[in-house]
Design an enzyme around this catalytic site. Structure first.
Site, PDB file in Angstrom:
ATOM      1  N   ASP A  23      60.758 -28.588 -23.665  1.00  0.00           N
ATOM      2  CA  ASP A  23      60.868 -29.967 -23.155  1.00  0.00           C
ATOM      3  C   ASP A  23      61.555 -30.890 -24.170  1.00  0.00           C
ATOM      4  OD1 ASP A  23      60.572 -31.916 -21.272  1.00  0.00           O
ATOM      5  OD2 ASP A  23      58.465 -32.317 -21.699  1.00  0.00           O
ATOM      6  N   ASN A  71      61.835 -29.523 -10.625  1.00  0.00           N
ATOM      7  CA  ASN A  71      63.075 -30.016 -11.252  1.00  0.00           C
ATOM      8  C   ASN A  71      64.224 -30.191 -10.255  1.00  0.00           C
ATOM      9  OD1 ASN A  71      62.458 -28.239 -14.386  1.00  0.00           O
ATOM     10  ND2 ASN A  71      62.117 -30.391 -13.923  1.00  0.00           N
TER      11      ASN A  71
HETATM   12  C1  IPE Z   1      58.597 -28.955 -17.530  1.00  0.00           C
HETATM   13  O1  IPE Z   1      59.238 -30.053 -18.048  1.00  0.00           O
HETATM   14  C2  IPE Z   1      59.592 -28.001 -16.916  1.00  0.00           C
HETATM   15  C3  IPE Z   1      60.448 -27.297 -17.859  1.00  0.00           C
HETATM   16  C4  IPE Z   1      60.379 -27.368 -19.168  1.00  0.00           C
HETATM   17  C5  IPE Z   1      61.438 -26.454 -17.262  1.00  0.00           C
HETATM   18  P1  IPE Z   1      59.424 -31.406 -17.200  1.00  0.00           P
HETATM   19  O2  IPE Z   1      60.172 -32.338 -18.064  1.00  0.00           O
HETATM   20  O3  IPE Z   1      60.006 -31.089 -15.884  1.00  0.00           O
HETATM   21  O4  IPE Z   1      57.908 -31.868 -17.002  1.00  0.00           O
HETATM   22  P2  IPE Z   1      57.313 -33.306 -16.693  1.00  0.00           P
HETATM   23  O5  IPE Z   1      58.045 -33.855 -15.485  1.00  0.00           O
HETATM   24  O6  IPE Z   1      57.541 -34.163 -17.901  1.00  0.00           O
HETATM   25  O7  IPE Z   1      55.854 -33.067 -16.453  1.00  0.00           O
HETATM   26  C1  IPE Z   2      63.457 -29.830 -20.534  1.00  0.00           C
HETATM   27  O1  IPE Z   2      64.006 -31.025 -20.993  1.00  0.00           O
HETATM   28  C2  IPE Z   2      64.408 -29.024 -19.692  1.00  0.00           C
HETATM   29  C3  IPE Z   2      64.110 -29.000 -18.251  1.00  0.00           C
HETATM   30  C4  IPE Z   2      63.075 -29.536 -17.680  1.00  0.00           C
HETATM   31  C5  IPE Z   2      65.067 -28.331 -17.398  1.00  0.00           C
HETATM   32  P1  IPE Z   2      63.988 -32.332 -20.088  1.00  0.00           P
HETATM   33  O2  IPE Z   2      65.256 -32.377 -19.313  1.00  0.00           O
HETATM   34  O3  IPE Z   2      62.749 -32.406 -19.276  1.00  0.00           O
HETATM   35  O4  IPE Z   2      63.998 -33.462 -21.217  1.00  0.00           O
HETATM   36  P2  IPE Z   2      63.217 -34.833 -21.186  1.00  0.00           P
HETATM   37  O5  IPE Z   2      61.762 -34.523 -20.971  1.00  0.00           O
HETATM   38  O6  IPE Z   2      63.791 -35.642 -20.070  1.00  0.00           O
HETATM   39  O7  IPE Z   2      63.475 -35.422 -22.534  1.00  0.00           O
HETATM   40 MG    MG Z   3      60.920 -33.205 -19.655  1.00  0.00          MG
END
Ligand code: IPE
Ligand code: IPE
Ligand code: MG
Length: 236
Positions: A23, A71
């Site tokens: 994340d 996502n």
């Molecule tokens: C969790 O991260 C999913 C992945 C790392 C693929 P998100 O960024 O989607 O989670 P939330 O929305 O902050 O809970």
């Molecule tokens: C994790 O990074 C990757 C996926 C969920 C695909 P994020 O895209 O969620 O990054 P933040 O949480 O917005 O910083």
């Molecule tokens: Mg995230």
């Protein structure tokens, strides 16, 4: 954990499976005034390096959360960028083939070319011992529902925990010993809900693209300081 030099140790059988909630790619990019998809590009590099680092440390099973069922609610250009990076990774994976790669999640809604290359990669690497599970279009709840539906199709009128285990996407892997989540977030976000029953958690403040060997070793060190009781008593 067998320490020799600070940077030279191997894990033991207490830590056979680490799962990563990768994340913070978006925040990493935002901090630099860059589009989110650039964060995913650097995140993909951290992913490749982390898989190699885990391998060096003797971890047999690695699982990464790359794309969740939720996502899909992101902008199309970001989703396209993530899918493109996964296609690129599958191409790259041909070079250093020494690990069994398994995709966790519903492949059927992915672009057909990606589905085909995933199936080809899974088949080609299925004989290796060490495993990399890539959770892509993965949701923990959807996984349990899918397992139940498969059991119904088999004609079961009642099920055991073992039945459910054997119908999860992770059926070939042990439960994770350690879940590492980056970007200082303290939640599962629908990841391995069933399998996490007795997992240890480590939250890193690093944003995923910055996650390196040093951060990985910090997580592992923390894991070895834990007392896992599994509901029992250690110091009788
Ligand atoms: C969790 O991260 C999913 C992945 C790392 C693929 P998100 O960024 O989607 O989670 P939330 O929305 O902050 O809970
Ligand atoms: C994790 O990074 C990757 C996926 C969920 C695909 P994020 O895209 O969620 O990054 P933040 O949480 O917005 O910083
Ligand atoms: Mg995230």
């Amino acid at each position: 954990m067998l320490f020799k030099k600070k940077t030279d140790f191997k894990v033991d059988s207490r830590l056979s499976h680490i799962a990563f909630i990768m994340d913070g790619n978006g925040r990493w990019a935002k901090k630099r005034g860059l589009p989110r998809k650039v964060g995913h590009k650097f995140g993909a590099e951290a992913f490749e390096n982390t898989v190699k680092n885990c391998h060096k440390l003797g971890i047999k099973t690695v699982t990464v959360y790359a794309f969740s069922t939720e996502n899909w609610s992101r902008p199309k250009d970001e989703i396209d960028a993530i899918i493109g990076l996964m296609e690129k990774y599958i191409e790259e994976a041909k070079k250093y083939e020494d690990i069994k790669i398994v995709f966790l999640g519903d492949k059927s809604v992915l672009p057909i070319t990606l589905q085909n290359s995933i199936i080809e990669l899974e088949n080609r690497t299925s004989h290796y011992d060490n495993t990399l599970n890539i959770a892509f279009n993965y949701g923990g709840r959807a996984e349990i529902v899918n397992a139940c539906n498969e059991l119904i199709k088999e004609g079961k009128s009642s099920v055991t925990e073992e039945d459910i285990n054997n119908h999860l996407y992770t059926k070939a892997s042990p439960d994770p010993d350690l879940i590492v989540r980056t970007a200082n977030e303290f939640r599962l976000s629908n990841f391995l809900l069933w399998q996490c029953a007795y997992a240890e958690f480590y939250i890193s403040t690093a944003l995923w693209p910055d996650f390196d060997m040093k951060e990985l070793q910090k997580a592992i060190k923390s894991f070895y300081e834990r007392k896992r009781r599994f509901g029992g008593i250690i110091d009788k």
